[in-house]
Scaffold this active site. Structure first.
Site, PDB file in Angstrom:
ATOM      1  N   GLY A 154       0.817  -1.199   0.000  1.00  0.00           N
ATOM      2  CA  GLY A 154       0.000   0.000   0.000  1.00  0.00           C
ATOM      3  C   GLY A 154       0.854   1.254   0.000  1.00  0.00           C
ATOM      4  O   GLY A 154       2.064   1.214   0.245  1.00  0.00           O
ATOM      5  N   CYS A 155       0.212   2.389  -0.273  1.00  0.00           N
ATOM      6  CA  CYS A 155       0.956   3.651  -0.384  1.00  0.00           C
ATOM      7  C   CYS A 155       1.492   4.115   0.962  1.00  0.00           C
ATOM      8  O   CYS A 155       2.686   4.428   1.091  1.00  0.00           O
ATOM      9  CB  CYS A 155       0.072   4.713  -1.017  1.00  0.00           C
ATOM     10  N   TYR A 156       0.645   4.158   1.988  1.00  0.00           N
ATOM     11  CA  TYR A 156       1.125   4.557   3.313  1.00  0.00           C
ATOM     12  C   TYR A 156       2.182   3.595   3.849  1.00  0.00           C
ATOM     13  O   TYR A 156       3.198   4.032   4.405  1.00  0.00           O
ATOM     14  CB  TYR A 156      -0.042   4.644   4.296  1.00  0.00           C
ATOM     15  N   THR A 158       4.309   1.837   2.166  1.00  0.00           N
ATOM     16  CA  THR A 158       5.560   2.062   1.441  1.00  0.00           C
ATOM     17  C   THR A 158       6.322   3.238   2.027  1.00  0.00           C
ATOM     18  O   THR A 158       7.532   3.148   2.297  1.00  0.00           O
ATOM     19  CB  THR A 158       5.279   2.294  -0.053  1.00  0.00           C
ATOM     20  N   ALA A 159       5.634   4.357   2.227  1.00  0.00           N
ATOM     21  CA  ALA A 159       6.286   5.535   2.802  1.00  0.00           C
ATOM     22  C   ALA A 159       6.798   5.247   4.207  1.00  0.00           C
ATOM     23  O   ALA A 159       7.926   5.614   4.563  1.00  0.00           O
ATOM     24  CB  ALA A 159       5.319   6.710   2.823  1.00  0.00           C
TER      25      ALA A 159
END
Length: 326
Positions: A154-156, A158-159
């Protein structure tokens, strides 16, 4: 030359990935697909996204004949589809021998017990799930190369994980606190009142209950407190993370931990200098900035990515290139 089918190509992530693969010399696009009941079937991609006018491809319905054609012609399939849709499509294409790169959450947890709570369904394919690898590209390259079932993070997560994983051995038992803001494209292309131009405003959501919290915790090996926020901008994520490090940890220790990215071309790490969302928008990069207080033992690290790129499409492309050794 590897041939890639993209399912769910009408959404922001699917369209972005189409543009990325179209630009790759060693990849071709077998076809772009949407569901059979989609209002976008039969439309050129450029009708939905005029900025992709150079891509002369049409969105085809994913019929049984289309699936058979994918199996016959493609080397891999990318799923930019809903979790419950990817659940079944991923298992079927995997059973047909294709490499599967799934951008949903349907294969991110190895524990089947997590799915009813966080995704609202029982996982029906434990044998496929057992083969799935979490596609955090900078950390799991060997595993990505060796399997045909890749769950793109997911995007969050990954960050957050890009910032936190180097610190794993330095953390105390105190929960890392993650506050992250995402642009409205993270909510998808469907019209929603809260993401409309006149309504969108900076606000937290999913407090103490967002499905990316257990995803981050599972991959980090430690519980976290995660609070996502909706921002009033189109693209990008900025995650600001506060952690407590073990007594005796020095600034040099932190710098040494982050040196793991010295040979990672898409990750930039800076001490005492913090990233901006605009620095990473429309790029596959992750920018990290950190500062450590040796007296208190607290470290703050900020992580900036483009949610549609490093947080989705460009990381899927990384995984594809790793898997096929391109």
């Amino acid at each position: 030359m590897k041939n890639i089918a993209i399912i769910g190509a009408s959404g922001y992530t699917g369209a972005q990935l189409t543009a990325l693969i179209h630009a790759e010399a060693e990849l071709t696009i077998q076809g772009l697909y949407v569901s059979e009941n989609s209002l976008d079937k039969g439309k050129p991609l450029a009708d939905l996204y005029p900025s992709y006018s150079h891509i002369a491809l049409t969105l085809s319905p994913l019929s049984d004949d289309a699936k058979a054609k994918i199996v016959a012609e493609a080397d891999a399939v990318v799923l930019a589809t809903e979790h419950s849709v990817s659940l079944h499509l991923a298992a079927w294409f995997y059973s047909q021998g294709l490499a599967v790169f799934d951008l949903s959450g349907a294969y991110r947890f190895s524990d089947v017990a997590q799915y009813p709570k966080w995704y609202g369904f029982e996982h029906e394919y434990p044998e496929v799930l057992a083969k799935a690898v979490y596609g955090l590209a900078e950390w799991n390259a060997k595993e990505i190369a060796a399997t045909k079932m890749i769950a793109v993070p997911g995007c969050y997560p990954t960050a957050s994980l890009t910032a936190l994983k180097p610190l794993a051995s330095l953390l105390t038992s105190a929960y890392p606190v993650i506050n992250a803001v995402s642009g409205v494209t993270g909510a998808g292309r469907k019209a929603q009142l809260q993401t409309s131009f006149c309504e969108v405003s900076l606000t937290p959501y999913g407090v103490l209950g967002h499905r990316h919290q257990p995803e981050i915790a599972t991959q980090l090996g430690q519980e976290v407190i995660f609070t996502p926020h909706l921002g009033n901008f189109k693209r990008g994520i900025l995650a600001t993370i506060t952690v407590q490090l073990k007594p005796g940890t020095t600034t040099a220790d932190v710098a040494a931990a982050y040196s793991v990215y010295d040979q990672a071309p898409l990750v930039t790490v800076k001490h005492n200098h913090f990233p901006k969302v605009d620095d990473v928008v429309l790029t596959p990069n992750c920018h990290l900035g950190w500062k450590f207080d040796e007296n208190s033992g607290y470290l703050v690290v900020a992580s900036a990515i483009d949610n549609l790129m490093k947080g989705a499409a460009s990381q899927a492309l990384q995984c594809i290139k790793i898997h096929f050794n391109l």
